[in-house]
Design a protein around this motif. Structure first.
Motif, PDB file in Angstrom:
ATOM      1  N   GLU A 137       0.808  -1.223   0.000  1.00 24.37           N
ATOM      2  CA  GLU A 137       0.000   0.000   0.000  1.00 24.37           C
ATOM      3  C   GLU A 137       0.839   1.271   0.000  1.00 24.37           C
ATOM      4  O   GLU A 137       0.394   2.336   0.447  1.00 24.37           O
ATOM      5  CB  GLU A 137      -0.978  -0.003   1.183  1.00 24.37           C
ATOM      6  CG  GLU A 137      -1.962  -1.166   1.121  1.00 24.37           C
ATOM      7  CD  GLU A 137      -2.943  -1.174   2.268  1.00 24.37           C
ATOM      8  OE1 GLU A 137      -2.940  -0.224   3.074  1.00 24.37           O
ATOM      9  OE2 GLU A 137      -3.714  -2.139   2.363  1.00 24.37           O
ATOM     10  N   ASN A 139       2.526   4.606  -1.535  1.00 24.34           N
ATOM     11  CA  ASN A 139       1.994   5.581  -2.484  1.00 24.34           C
ATOM     12  C   ASN A 139       3.127   6.237  -3.266  1.00 24.34           C
ATOM     13  O   ASN A 139       3.883   7.036  -2.722  1.00 24.34           O
ATOM     14  CB  ASN A 139       1.180   6.660  -1.753  1.00 24.34           C
ATOM     15  CG  ASN A 139       0.557   7.664  -2.712  1.00 24.34           C
ATOM     16  OD1 ASN A 139       0.511   7.438  -3.928  1.00 24.34           O
ATOM     17  ND2 ASN A 139       0.096   8.776  -2.191  1.00 24.34           N
ATOM     18  N   GLU A 141       2.373   7.817  -6.287  1.00 27.13           N
ATOM     19  CA  GLU A 141       1.664   8.572  -7.325  1.00 27.13           C
ATOM     20  C   GLU A 141       2.501   9.767  -7.784  1.00 27.13           C
ATOM     21  O   GLU A 141       2.965  10.584  -6.982  1.00 27.13           O
ATOM     22  CB  GLU A 141       0.311   9.061  -6.810  1.00 27.13           C
ATOM     23  CG  GLU A 141      -0.494   9.773  -7.884  1.00 27.13           C
ATOM     24  CD  GLU A 141      -1.938  10.022  -7.488  1.00 27.13           C
ATOM     25  OE1 GLU A 141      -2.647  10.669  -8.288  1.00 27.13           O
ATOM     26  OE2 GLU A 141      -2.363   9.572  -6.408  1.00 27.13           O
ATOM     27  N   ASN A 159       0.384   2.195  -5.167  1.00 21.87           N
ATOM     28  CA  ASN A 159      -0.171   3.202  -6.073  1.00 21.87           C
ATOM     29  C   ASN A 159       0.949   3.797  -6.914  1.00 21.87           C
ATOM     30  O   ASN A 159       1.792   4.549  -6.417  1.00 21.87           O
ATOM     31  CB  ASN A 159      -0.873   4.301  -5.270  1.00 21.87           C
ATOM     32  CG  ASN A 159      -1.446   5.400  -6.160  1.00 21.87           C
ATOM     33  OD1 ASN A 159      -1.492   5.268  -7.378  1.00 21.87           O
ATOM     34  ND2 ASN A 159      -1.878   6.488  -5.547  1.00 21.87           N
ATOM     35  N   ARG A 161       0.136   5.445  -9.854  1.00 21.67           N
ATOM     36  CA  ARG A 161      -0.571   6.297 -10.812  1.00 21.67           C
ATOM     37  C   ARG A 161       0.333   7.445 -11.273  1.00 21.67           C
ATOM     38  O   ARG A 161       0.926   8.164 -10.461  1.00 21.67           O
ATOM     39  CB  ARG A 161      -1.849   6.890 -10.192  1.00 21.67           C
ATOM     40  CG  ARG A 161      -2.977   5.889 -10.003  1.00 21.67           C
ATOM     41  CD  ARG A 161      -4.171   6.538  -9.325  1.00 21.67           C
ATOM     42  NE  ARG A 161      -4.715   7.602 -10.147  1.00 21.67           N
ATOM     43  CZ  ARG A 161      -5.669   7.441 -11.063  1.00 21.67           C
ATOM     44  NH1 ARG A 161      -6.187   6.244 -11.271  1.00 21.67           N
ATOM     45  NH2 ARG A 161      -6.108   8.463 -11.758  1.00 21.67           N
ATOM     46  N   ASP A 177      -3.079  -6.153  -6.899  1.00 23.58           N
ATOM     47  CA  ASP A 177      -3.922  -4.971  -6.632  1.00 23.58           C
ATOM     48  C   ASP A 177      -3.203  -3.638  -6.813  1.00 23.58           C
ATOM     49  O   ASP A 177      -3.704  -2.591  -6.378  1.00 23.58           O
ATOM     50  CB  ASP A 177      -4.519  -5.019  -5.214  1.00 23.58           C
ATOM     51  CG  ASP A 177      -5.436  -6.210  -5.000  1.00 23.58           C
ATOM     52  OD1 ASP A 177      -6.197  -6.539  -5.932  1.00 23.58           O
ATOM     53  OD2 ASP A 177      -5.386  -6.824  -3.924  1.00 23.58           O
ATOM     54  N   ASN A 179      -1.854  -0.243  -8.736  1.00 20.66           N
ATOM     55  CA  ASN A 179      -2.479   0.669  -9.697  1.00 20.66           C
ATOM     56  C   ASN A 179      -1.390   1.335 -10.540  1.00 20.66           C
ATOM     57  O   ASN A 179      -0.554   2.073 -10.005  1.00 20.66           O
ATOM     58  CB  ASN A 179      -3.299   1.722  -8.944  1.00 20.66           C
ATOM     59  CG  ASN A 179      -4.129   2.591  -9.875  1.00 20.66           C
ATOM     60  OD1 ASN A 179      -3.787   2.790 -11.039  1.00 20.66           O
ATOM     61  ND2 ASN A 179      -5.226   3.121  -9.372  1.00 20.66           N
ATOM     62  N   CYS A 181      -2.256   3.112 -13.468  1.00 19.67           N
ATOM     63  CA  CYS A 181      -2.952   3.995 -14.406  1.00 19.67           C
ATOM     64  C   CYS A 181      -2.108   5.240 -14.702  1.00 19.67           C
ATOM     65  O   CYS A 181      -1.685   5.956 -13.793  1.00 19.67           O
ATOM     66  CB  CYS A 181      -4.305   4.419 -13.838  1.00 19.67           C
ATOM     67  SG  CYS A 181      -5.501   3.075 -13.714  1.00 19.67           S
ATOM     68  N   ASN A 197      -5.061  -8.676 -10.456  1.00 18.53           N
ATOM     69  CA  ASN A 197      -5.953  -7.530 -10.204  1.00 18.53           C
ATOM     70  C   ASN A 197      -5.251  -6.171 -10.343  1.00 18.53           C
ATOM     71  O   ASN A 197      -5.666  -5.190  -9.701  1.00 18.53           O
ATOM     72  CB  ASN A 197      -6.584  -7.619  -8.815  1.00 18.53           C
ATOM     73  CG  ASN A 197      -7.414  -8.867  -8.636  1.00 18.53           C
ATOM     74  OD1 ASN A 197      -8.106  -9.314  -9.551  1.00 18.53           O
ATOM     75  ND2 ASN A 197      -7.341  -9.465  -7.456  1.00 18.53           N
ATOM     76  N   VAL A 198      -4.212  -6.088 -11.163  1.00 22.52           N
ATOM     77  CA  VAL A 198      -3.572  -4.782 -11.360  1.00 22.52           C
ATOM     78  C   VAL A 198      -4.476  -3.890 -12.197  1.00 22.52           C
ATOM     79  O   VAL A 198      -5.249  -4.364 -13.028  1.00 22.52           O
ATOM     80  CB  VAL A 198      -2.192  -4.910 -12.039  1.00 22.52           C
ATOM     81  CG1 VAL A 198      -1.204  -5.603 -11.132  1.00 22.52           C
ATOM     82  CG2 VAL A 198      -2.301  -5.623 -13.376  1.00 22.52           C
ATOM     83  N   GLN A 199      -4.368  -2.576 -11.972  1.00 22.91           N
ATOM     84  CA  GLN A 199      -5.106  -1.601 -12.769  1.00 22.91           C
ATOM     85  C   GLN A 199      -4.131  -0.921 -13.718  1.00 22.91           C
ATOM     86  O   GLN A 199      -3.022  -0.564 -13.339  1.00 22.91           O
ATOM     87  CB  GLN A 199      -5.766  -0.563 -11.875  1.00 22.91           C
ATOM     88  CG  GLN A 199      -6.796  -1.132 -10.905  1.00 22.91           C
ATOM     89  CD  GLN A 199      -7.394  -0.048 -10.052  1.00 22.91           C
ATOM     90  OE1 GLN A 199      -7.941   0.939 -10.552  1.00 22.91           O
ATOM     91  NE2 GLN A 199      -7.310  -0.210  -8.735  1.00 22.91           N
ATOM     92  N   ILE A 200      -4.586  -0.727 -14.957  1.00 19.16           N
ATOM     93  CA  ILE A 200      -3.719  -0.118 -15.955  1.00 19.16           C
ATOM     94  C   ILE A 200      -4.520   0.812 -16.840  1.00 19.16           C
ATOM     95  O   ILE A 200      -5.707   0.588 -17.049  1.00 19.16           O
ATOM     96  CB  ILE A 200      -3.007  -1.184 -16.826  1.00 19.16           C
ATOM     97  CG1 ILE A 200      -1.951  -0.564 -17.696  1.00 19.16           C
ATOM     98  CG2 ILE A 200      -3.999  -2.022 -17.605  1.00 19.16           C
ATOM     99  CD1 ILE A 200      -0.741  -0.030 -16.998  1.00 19.16           C
TER     100      ILE A 200
END
Length: 200
Positions: A137, A139, A141, A159, A161, A177, A179, A181, A197-200
């Motif tokens: 978790e 960060n 970003e 994160n 992002r 999990d 991210n 993006c 479950n990665v976000q792209i």
């Protein structure tokens, strides 16, 4: 046959990572839990000394990883800075949710450290070593993480992002999990990485 999301966005993720059976994750965790969290004063001093290190010719070196009885040590080979001291957080702990937003720590050593939930938003950790870190978790970003080495790090729920991950190494990382993006993944590599479950 269409390529998977992993193959399209995460280079080399279809390939196995290198053998890491000689890394004793349990021993690293036991070593960490015995140590206290770094105080804000200690962290601020490391950052201040590192800035002097960079300003006085310390940047531009190369890292070499050494394995010693299941532990991992990062050695830095570069010009000796006239003043300051390179930031080393190796096998140290930073309190969960600590705010290190916008810190400037390129070429720093976080090898096998504990960074759970730490906020590095818009920080510069380019060319740094975060191998074997426990960093769930975290960060990142908008952070600059170009050529940063995350090998074998636990980055579940991280994160990334809009982060600059150009040339970053995620070999054998747990990125469940995470991210990504808007992140720059050019020349990053992910052999053996867990990408559930990665976000792209």
């Amino acid at each position: 046959m269409m390529a998977s999301i992993e193959e399209t966005h995460f280079p080399l993720s279809e390939q196995p990572g290198s053998d890491c059976s000689n890394i004793d994750k349990k021993r690293i965790a036991q070593y960490l839990i015995k140590g206290p969290y770094l105080s804000k004063k200690e962290i601020d001093l490391k950052i201040q000394q590192h800035l002097q290190f960079l300003q006085n010719g310390g940047a531009g070196g190369k890292w070499q990883m050494v394995h010693l009885k299941g532990l991992v040590v990062a050695l830095y080979f570069g010009r000796e800075a006239l003043e300051g001291k390179q930031a080393t957080f190796e096998l140290q702990r930073i309190s969960p949710r600590s705010d290190l937003q916008k810190v400037v720590l390129p070429f720093s050593n976080f090898c096998a450290s504990e960074l759970i939930g730490v906020n590095f938003q818009e920080a510069d950790l380019s060319y740094s070593v975060l191998t074997d870190t426990l960093a769930k978790e975290i960060n990142f970003e908008g952070a600059n993480l170009a050529y940063t080495d995350f090998t074998r790090a636990n980055l579940r729920g991280a994160n990334f992002r809009n982060a600059n991950l150009f040339g970053a190494d995620f070999e054998n990382c747990d990125l469940t999990d995470a991210n990504f993006c808007g992140a720059n993944l050019n020349q990053a590599k992910f052999p053996g990485a867990t990408l559930r479950n990665v976000q792209i």
